[in-house]
Write a protein that holds these residues in place. Structure first.
Motif, PDB file in Angstrom:
ATOM      1  N   ALA A   1       9.700   2.339  -1.293  1.00 44.81           N
ATOM      2  CA  ALA A   1       8.370   2.950  -1.175  1.00 44.81           C
ATOM      3  C   ALA A   1       8.077   3.334   0.278  1.00 44.81           C
ATOM      4  CB  ALA A   1       7.312   1.987  -1.695  1.00 44.81           C
ATOM      5  N   ILE A   2       8.497   2.485   1.212  1.00 37.89           N
ATOM      6  CA  ILE A   2       8.317   2.802   2.634  1.00 37.89           C
ATOM      7  C   ILE A   2       9.125   4.044   2.993  1.00 37.89           C
ATOM      8  CG2 ILE A   2       8.741   1.975   4.980  1.00 37.89           C
ATOM      9  CD1 ILE A   2       8.279  -0.891   3.871  1.00 37.89           C
ATOM     10  N   ASN A   3      10.375   4.116   2.515  1.00 38.23           N
ATOM     11  CA  ASN A   3      11.225   5.269   2.803  1.00 38.23           C
ATOM     12  C   ASN A   3      10.671   6.540   2.177  1.00 38.23           C
ATOM     13  OD1 ASN A   3      13.080   3.835   4.331  1.00 38.23           O
ATOM     14  ND2 ASN A   3      14.340   3.295   2.570  1.00 38.23           N
ATOM     15  N   ILE A   4      10.110   6.427   0.977  1.00 31.80           N
ATOM     16  CA  ILE A   4       9.521   7.598   0.317  1.00 31.80           C
ATOM     17  C   ILE A   4       8.327   8.111   1.116  1.00 31.80           C
ATOM     18  CG2 ILE A   4       8.213   8.330  -1.736  1.00 31.80           C
ATOM     19  CD1 ILE A   4      10.084   6.468  -3.355  1.00 31.80           C
ATOM     20  N   SER A   5       7.546   7.199   1.696  1.00 29.18           N
ATOM     21  CA  SER A   5       6.392   7.626   2.503  1.00 29.18           C
ATOM     22  C   SER A   5       6.834   8.412   3.736  1.00 29.18           C
ATOM     23  CB  SER A   5       5.564   6.407   2.926  1.00 29.18           C
ATOM     24  OG  SER A   5       6.217   5.661   3.938  1.00 29.18           O
ATOM     25  N   LYS A   6       8.034   8.099   4.234  1.00 32.59           N
ATOM     26  CA  LYS A   6       8.577   8.812   5.391  1.00 32.59           C
ATOM     27  C   LYS A   6       9.252  10.112   4.986  1.00 32.59           C
ATOM     28  CE  LYS A   6       9.474   4.475   7.889  1.00 32.59           C
ATOM     29  NZ  LYS A   6      10.524   3.559   8.413  1.00 32.59           N
ATOM     30  N   ASN A   7       9.687  10.182   3.720  1.00 32.58           N
ATOM     31  CA  ASN A   7      10.382  11.373   3.204  1.00 32.58           C
ATOM     32  C   ASN A   7       9.771  11.763   1.861  1.00 32.58           C
ATOM     33  OD1 ASN A   7      12.891  11.403   5.175  1.00 32.58           O
ATOM     34  ND2 ASN A   7      12.690   9.297   4.438  1.00 32.58           N
ATOM     35  N   PRO A   8       8.503  12.216   1.861  1.00 30.99           N
ATOM     36  CA  PRO A   8       7.788  12.453   0.597  1.00 30.99           C
ATOM     37  C   PRO A   8       8.410  13.522  -0.294  1.00 30.99           C
ATOM     38  CG  PRO A   8       6.567  13.323   2.474  1.00 30.99           C
ATOM     39  CD  PRO A   8       7.672  12.510   3.035  1.00 30.99           C
TER      40      PRO A   8
ATOM     41  N   HIS B   1       0.820  -1.222   0.000  1.00 30.94           N
ATOM     42  CA  HIS B   1       0.000   0.000   0.000  1.00 30.94           C
ATOM     43  C   HIS B   1       0.851   1.266   0.000  1.00 30.94           C
ATOM     44  CE1 HIS B   1       0.728  -0.911   4.286  1.00 30.94           C
ATOM     45  NE2 HIS B   1       0.683   0.400   4.480  1.00 30.94           N
ATOM     46  N   PHE B   2       2.142   1.132   0.333  1.00 38.26           N
ATOM     47  CA  PHE B   2       3.028   2.288   0.258  1.00 38.26           C
ATOM     48  C   PHE B   2       3.422   2.608  -1.190  1.00 38.26           C
ATOM     49  CE2 PHE B   2       3.897   1.165   4.744  1.00 38.26           C
ATOM     50  CZ  PHE B   2       3.659   2.410   5.323  1.00 38.26           C
ATOM     51  N   ILE B   3       3.195   1.675  -2.097  1.00 43.80           N
ATOM     52  CA  ILE B   3       3.463   1.917  -3.525  1.00 43.80           C
ATOM     53  C   ILE B   3       2.250   2.649  -4.088  1.00 43.80           C
ATOM     54  CG2 ILE B   3       4.023   0.854  -5.743  1.00 43.80           C
ATOM     55  CD1 ILE B   3       5.022  -1.606  -4.135  1.00 43.80           C
ATOM     56  N   LYS B   4       2.341   3.952  -4.235  1.00 40.19           N
ATOM     57  CA  LYS B   4       1.182   4.781  -4.546  1.00 40.19           C
ATOM     58  C   LYS B   4       0.752   4.689  -6.008  1.00 40.19           C
ATOM     59  CE  LYS B   4       1.020   6.068  -0.318  1.00 40.19           C
ATOM     60  NZ  LYS B   4       0.004   5.427   0.553  1.00 40.19           N
ATOM     61  N   ASN B   5       1.689   4.441  -6.902  1.00 35.02           N
ATOM     62  CA  ASN B   5       1.355   4.313  -8.317  1.00 35.02           C
ATOM     63  C   ASN B   5       0.629   2.986  -8.548  1.00 35.02           C
ATOM     64  OD1 ASN B   5       2.122   3.186 -11.141  1.00 35.02           O
ATOM     65  ND2 ASN B   5       2.440   5.394 -11.345  1.00 35.02           N
ATOM     66  N   LYS B   6      -0.573   3.045  -9.121  1.00 29.43           N
ATOM     67  CA  LYS B   6      -1.399   1.842  -9.285  1.00 29.43           C
ATOM     68  C   LYS B   6      -0.743   0.806 -10.193  1.00 29.43           C
ATOM     69  CE  LYS B   6      -5.891   4.021  -8.429  1.00 29.43           C
ATOM     70  NZ  LYS B   6      -7.240   4.320  -8.994  1.00 29.43           N
ATOM     71  N   GLU B   7      -0.118   1.266 -11.292  1.00 29.31           N
ATOM     72  CA  GLU B   7       0.524   0.327 -12.218  1.00 29.31           C
ATOM     73  C   GLU B   7       1.689  -0.388 -11.540  1.00 29.31           C
ATOM     74  OE1 GLU B   7      -0.253   3.467 -12.992  1.00 29.31           O
ATOM     75  OE2 GLU B   7      -1.920   3.071 -14.393  1.00 29.31           O
ATOM     76  N   LYS B   8       2.473   0.357 -10.769  1.00 28.04           N
ATOM     77  CA  LYS B   8       3.603  -0.253 -10.077  1.00 28.04           C
ATOM     78  C   LYS B   8       3.122  -1.219  -8.994  1.00 28.04           C
ATOM     79  CE  LYS B   8       6.877   3.509 -10.945  1.00 28.04           C
ATOM     80  NZ  LYS B   8       7.641   4.636 -10.371  1.00 28.04           N
ATOM     81  N   ARG B   9       2.079  -0.844  -8.296  1.00 28.07           N
ATOM     82  CA  ARG B   9       1.549  -1.739  -7.261  1.00 28.07           C
ATOM     83  C   ARG B   9       1.012  -3.026  -7.882  1.00 28.07           C
ATOM     84  NH1 ARG B   9      -1.320   1.721  -4.834  1.00 28.07           N
ATOM     85  NH2 ARG B   9      -3.414   1.187  -5.562  1.00 28.07           N
ATOM     86  N   ALA B  10       0.347  -2.892  -9.032  1.00 31.63           N
ATOM     87  CA  ALA B  10      -0.151  -4.090  -9.729  1.00 31.63           C
ATOM     88  C   ALA B  10       1.000  -4.983 -10.174  1.00 31.63           C
ATOM     89  CB  ALA B  10      -1.002  -3.676 -10.928  1.00 31.63           C
ATOM     90  N   LEU B  11       2.113  -4.365 -10.565  1.00 32.94           N
ATOM     91  CA  LEU B  11       3.292  -5.124 -10.979  1.00 32.94           C
ATOM     92  C   LEU B  11       3.871  -5.892  -9.790  1.00 32.94           C
ATOM     93  CD1 LEU B  11       5.144  -5.631 -13.428  1.00 32.94           C
ATOM     94  CD2 LEU B  11       6.451  -3.596 -12.755  1.00 32.94           C
TER      95      LEU B  11
END
Length: 338
Positions: free
Chosen positions: A292-299, A165-175
């Protein structure tokens, strides 16, 4: 403001190791690293570990380096510099920074693989050979601290699903979800049947060093032993491939060149080749989910977003490669019959 300044690093080098040197900070994922240069031209890396670092983990790294020093002459690794008391690991007590562990290692010269261009077929095969030498060199080595739960162990990649769920881009999350279903759920349960050993576990293109030969570059050394873990031996190869074939137009061909090199030095087994495609994907999922987790902490950190794009690009290309084709290609690279 970092907890240790350059001047403080220089003071530590003199106080604990008797070395007069000029310090400059080095990039590091979790700990503090300083490059030390003496007037005579000698170079060292001073490593100051985060609070709570387990001494047993550092002792495991020390033992692995000492083992490879004896059993792997083909490559260069950092060497341990003992402190004034003859210890490999130093306990640092300070009112300002509390208790921390400290190590001093020799500097290893070389160009990071990520900075070498192009990656010729010869260099990729040589990378594979180096991984083969590493696997051979670690035969017979073991340490209790390497038997651990570790999120960067490819065999333990199933944890990633909880954080998609930390992968915000839908296409990347689906991948990511595609490879979780295809590779992690199907391949990881088969790993206990494979060969296991203690791994370096992080032969990425920043930790693999290449010599200065402009015409025939070759791998000269491997650094950063902070991720060692006991796991399926083939994961050493999967990790190297997962990074080395990024930014390649034809990642399967590049991967096969690395596989051929490894098999020449460290013969691979049939089931290892069958699972290799999936293990490469699993390592990519660990790296990309962690990012993705790190990006959520450092947007606001654009570097984190940009630096991960080659991994996503590779995962997209990897999806277009049928697992059966990859298996056939890897077997062919090893000279196995169709």
């Amino acid at each position: 403001m970092p907890p240790f300044s350059k001047k403080e690093a220089e003071k530590l080098a003199l106080e604990y190791f008797g070395i007069h040197a000029t310090a400059s900070p080095l990039p590091s994922y979790a700990d503090l690293n300083f490059l030390l240069k003496t007037k005579s031209g000698k170079k060292y890396v001073l490593k100051i570990y985060k609070p709570g670092e387990e001494k047993e983990q550092l002792e495991a790294q020390n033992e692995m380096l000492l083992h490879l020093e004896k059993h792997l002459p083909q490559l260069t690794f950092p060497r341990i510099i003992k402190n004034k008391n003859g210890e490999n690991t130093t306990l640092l007590k300070s009112k300002k920074n509390g208790q921390r562990l400290l190590r001093l290692l020799t500097w290893v010269e070389g160009r990071m693989l990520v900075n070498v261009n192009p990656h010729s077929p010869r260099l990729l095969k040589n990378l594979g050979q180096s991984i083969g030498h590493l696997c051979n060199g670690l035969r017979g080595f073991d340490h209790p601290a390497a038997h651990r739960y570790f999120e960067w162990d490819t065999a333990q990649a199933a944890w990633t699903e909880r954080f998609f769920h930390f992968i915000k881009n839908k296409e990347k999350r689906a991948l990511a979800e595609h490879f979780y279903g295809l590779s992690i759920k199907n391949a990881l349960p088969k790993l206990p049947a494979l060969r296991h050993s203690v791994l370096h576990n992080d032969a990425n293109d920043f930790n693999v060093l290449v010599n200065a030969d402009p015409e025939n570059p070759a791998v000269s050394g491997i650094i950063d032993f902070g991720d060692i873990v006991h796991s399926a031996t083939v994961n050493e190869l999967a990790i190297a491939i997962a990074y080395a074939v990024q930014r390649k137009n034809d990642p399967l061909t590049a991967a096969a060149q690395i596989v051929a090199g490894t098999h020449e030095i460290f013969p691979l087994e049939e089931q290892e080749l069958e699972l290799l495609y999936h293990l490469i994907a699993a390592r990519l999922l660990i790296s990309l989910t962690s990012a993705a987790i790190n990006i959520s902490k450092n947007p606001g950190n654009e570097y984190l977003k940009v630096s991960q794009q080659p991994g996503w690009d590779l995962l997209e290309k990897w999806k277009a490669v049928p697992a059966a084709l990859a298996h056939f290609t890897f077997r062919q690279a090893c000279g196995f019959e169709a």
